[in-house]
Design an enzyme around this catalytic site. Structure first.
Site, short mmCIF file in Angstrom:
data_model
loop_
_atom_site.label_atom_id
_atom_site.label_comp_id
_atom_site.label_asym_id
_atom_site.label_seq_id
_atom_site.Cartn_x
_atom_site.Cartn_y
_atom_site.Cartn_z
N SER A 8 0.80 -1.22 0.00
CA SER A 8 0.00 0.00 0.00
C SER A 8 0.84 1.28 0.00
O SER A 8 0.31 2.37 -0.11
CB SER A 8 -0.96 0.01 1.18
OG SER A 8 -0.26 0.23 2.36
N LYS B 74 -6.38 3.83 8.74
CA LYS B 74 -5.38 4.73 8.14
C LYS B 74 -5.88 6.17 8.16
O LYS B 74 -5.14 7.10 8.49
CB LYS B 74 -5.09 4.30 6.70
CG LYS B 74 -4.26 3.03 6.63
CD LYS B 74 -4.07 2.60 5.19
CE LYS B 74 -3.14 1.41 5.10
NZ LYS B 74 -3.06 0.88 3.74
#
Ligand code: ADP
Length: 755
Positions: free
Chosen positions: A662, A705
């Site tokens: 990611s 996140k």
């Protein structure tokens, strides 16, 4: 001459037979009177008169003569000679035949025959001696005058077929005929002796059995009396016997338990097996075997209980209520298996407990972390020393009920090794097609798990074997925002901790600011486990102060918090203060929640080498290569610098695991920024996997996140376009503070941040 067909009779010469007169009439026209001759023809099979045919007869018969007839029509007949029969005719129920005397071979001297006859008589006399009827039989035997007489008078007892009887008659040699007779008589004696012995033995056995039963009953009765006198000394055997009978076990379990109980009785408590047998029966009788009826479910009450115990978790609660409603409609006590997935301390286990409370059922938690042996699920066979039931049955026992809510904790921490695959055993436990007769090896009898409501928990689904995962319905626990943690701390954790430490409501006050500081500066987690520990610690410190009577009431503020908890600040990265080319903010997911992460890159004079530091995993190293290739192709001019210089990429923050795709988009942006010399604004953070063609692909852990980005003071976040749907799971308070920019291509990011 009377011709008379006769079947299955031992006919021999010179013997007197008795018949009823009726037996002899109707076969010929001759009258039945004294002095009349008779011809007995031996029939091969017992046939009806009308159907007789000449070939139905044996070829040898016997001639006889009527000696007398008494008043009651008893006819005394004396046999004479064996005859060869010929020309049999049967007409209208009357018979005629020709007969010719058949001579015998006289090969057995009279004295020898007499000897054999005496021998036989003696054997018979000896045989009848042991019997009550022996006296009568004795005189009967003594009255027999010849071998033939003896044989014929015993025929009913001898073990001879019709054919064998004929064979004796048909034997021409006298010696052989006598031997055949002797053999038949000896056989009869032997067989009678053997069956008498067998009967006696059987009688003895039976007597012994009755005796045993009677003695046992006596012992039972006396033991009961003793038990009543001293209830404190009731023996294990009796106690278990009562428990087994009261337990409501299924038939198989009952049989097995009784078997073990009997062994226990026989072995006695000195035996080294006694302990093992005791443990088994103790386990069996502690299990709940009775099937409780399903009580109607009150959905409103269930909702109330769930809300009381847990703050937030709206979606999770909704799903639980749906499950309860479906169970109610189906009139079942279990339903689909829910798998709660989320970081530690997000309430997965404790909500299982709330489900039990909402349904008014027992609750038990079974931890599967570190289980690697199949036997830990399914138990050890009792033949092993130290054999134990598996965790499932042990948990069911602990619950004290046959329909508890069972939380199977940490199903993702199951592992497998040479001793079998625990996950396949678990599959059996969870499969409604099989679990109504789950057989733990230790129990060795089936137990019905179909009424147990199973709920599983895991930190992540990655390590759960596919077949097991397919059987479950995944429900994500997203982790809490700071605001939610604040509410949980204030409304749930603090009151519980105060109650547990015995601190009264008005004795301790924790200000909102203190609570916020605990959340922001003392903990770093998605759940509230550390927060709970902190609050517990705080209450214990407060308790000490209160007991020491330093103060009668305490107020914990943001400023005096360290007096209770010490200085245990946790550092979260904050957004960078200054922007530097080559440095970009990324977002990472850890099991404790989200974190921001900086990607730093630098060019140094050298020969085009690539240096990577910061303990990156393989996947992330690959991302570096992809980013490098991508940037080279996008900025061919500027990329020339890369050939002459060494490139160093560093990702600080040792505590954050760095292995995942990611960071791809962040790496590309950092390198682009480095070689173009344009710095990226520190307001920006980003997450997304990139392809070699520059596409941005979706990632996991978006809510955590974004939460981390917001906490760090970031205001603008790039996310993959395909993750838009996940935004629904992100708390509004997080979304309100962020500008979220979904992108499909890397160029969309670069165009914006490097403009
Ligand atoms: P997990 O199983 O996810 O690791 P637990 O269920 O053990 O987490 O939760 C840890 C503690 O946090 C428990 O004491 C639980 O009561 C509390 N807790 C977690 N979430 C909530 C919530 N939403 N509301 C109230 N208490 C919560």
């Amino acid at each position: 001459m009377i011709v008379r067909p006769i079947h299955n009779i031992l006919l021999l010469p010179d013997v007197t037979y008795y018949f009823k007169k009726d037996f002899l009439v109707n076969w010929s026209d001759s009258p039945v009177e004294s002095g009349q001759d008779i011809l007995f023809l031996l029939l091969q099979e017992d046939k009806k008169a009308q159907k007789l045919a000449p070939e139905d007869f044996y070829p040898i018969g016997i001639s006889a003569c009527i000696e007398s007839i008494d008043d009651e029509d008893n006819v005394q007949v004396r046999t004479m000679e064996r005859v060869d029969i010929s020309d049999i005719e049967i007409k209208d129920g009357k018979m005629t035949a020709d007969a010719a005397i058949r001579g015998e071979i006289d090969d057995f001297p009279r004295e020898d025959e007499k000897l054999l006859f005496d021998q036989l008589r003696r054997a018979l006399l000896k045989f009848v001696q042991g019997y009550q009827w022996g006296v009568w039989a004795r005189s009967y035997i003594l009255q027999r005058k010849s071998m033939n007489d003896l044989a014929c008078s015993l025929t009913d007892y001898l073990n001879l077929t019709a054919e064998e009887k004929y064979q004796i008659l048909a034997q021409d040699s006298r010696r052989q005929q006598c031997e055949m007779i002797a053999q038949a008589i000896y056989e009869f004696i032997e067989i009678s002796n053997v069956s008498a012995e067998a009967q006696n033995a059987q009688k003895d056995d039976q007597e012994q059995l009755y005796r045993e039963i009677a003695i046992k009953k006596q012992i039972d009765y006396l033991q009961r009396e003793l038990d009543e006198m001293h209830p404190e000394n009731v023996s294990d055997v009796r106690r278990f016997e009562k428990k087994i009978n009261d337990s409501g076990m299924n038939e198989e379990a009952y049989k097995e338990a009784m078997k073990v109980l009997n062994r226990m009785k026989q072995e006695g408590n000195e035996s080294h097996e006694y302990g093992m047998l005791y443990d088994y029966l103790d386990f069996m009788t502690s299990l709940s075997w009775k099937q409780p009826s399903s009580s109607p479910i009150d959905l409103e009450k269930a909702q109330k209980v769930l809300d009381e115990d847990h703050h937030g978790l709206k979606k999770v609660k909704e799903r639980i209520i749906q499950q309860i409603a479906v169970m109610d409609l189906n009139k079942k006590q279990s339903g689909s298996i829910l798998l709660f997935v989320g970081a530690p301390g997000t309430g997965k286990t404790s909500i299982g407990q709330s489900i039990a409370r909402a349904l008014d059922r027992a609750y038990v938690r079974i931890s599967l972390g570190g289980v690697r042996d199949e036997a830990e699920i399914r138990g050890h066979r009792r033949t092993y020393i130290g054999a134990m039931p598996g965790r499932i049955m042990e948990g069911i026992k602990r619950s004290g009920s046959s329909n508890p809510v069972v939380v199977l904790d940490e199903v993702d921490k199951l592992s497998r090794d040479y001793s079998g695959d625990p996950s396949s055993a678990l599959l059996e436990v969870l499969d409604p097609e099989q679990n109504f007769s789950f057989t733990d090896h230790y129990l060795n009898v089936p137990y019905d798990l179909s009424n147990v409501l199973f709920v599983c928990t895991a930190n992540s689904t990655d390590t759960i074997p596919e077949p097991l995962l397919n059987r479950m319905e995944v429900i994500s626990f997203q982790g809490y925002t700071a605001l939610e943690k604040f509410q949980i701390g204030k409304k749930h954790l603090l009151p519980k901790a105060m109650e547990a430490t015995g601190i009264k409501k008005d004795m301790l006050k924790v200000t909102d600011a203190a609570m916020r500081r605990m959340i922001d500066e003392y903990t770093m987690e998605s759940g509230v486990r550390s927060l709970k520990k902190l609050i517990d610690t705080l209450c214990r410190s407060a308790a000490v102060k209160l007991v020491k009577k330093e103060q009668t009431t305490l107020t914990v503020t943001k400023d005096n918090l360290s007096e209770f908890l010490g200085h245990q600040h946790i550092y979260h990265d904050k957004k960078l203060k200054t922007k530097i080319p080559g440095v970009v903010t990324g977002l990472a997911w850890t099991s404790a929640g989200g974190e921001i992460l900086f990607i730093e890159s630098k060019l140094m004079e050298g020969k085009g080498e690539l240096i990577i530091t910061g303990q990156l995993g393989d996947v992330m190293k690959e991302s570096v290569r992809i980013a490098l290739s991508l940037v080279r192709s996008m900025y061919p001019q500027a990329a020339k610098k890369l050939a002459k210089n060494d490139l160093h990429i560093h990702v600080p923050a040792g505590a954050v695991p760095k292995d995942g795709p990611s960071a791809g988009i962040t790496l590309v942006t950092a390198l682009a920024s480095l070689i173009t010399g344009k710095a990226v604004d520190t307001e920006y953070a980003m997450t997304g996997e990139v392809s070699l063609r520059g596409g941005v692909m979706p990632i996991g852990g978006l809510p955590e996140k974004l939460m981390a980005a917001q906490r760090a003071g970031i205001t603008k976040v790039f996310i993959p376009y395909d993750n838009i749907e996940d935004l629904e799971e992100v708390a509004d308070e997080v979304k309100e503070k962020l500008e979220i920019i979904p992108v499909r291509k890397v160029t969309e990011v670069l165009n914006r941040v490097l403009a």
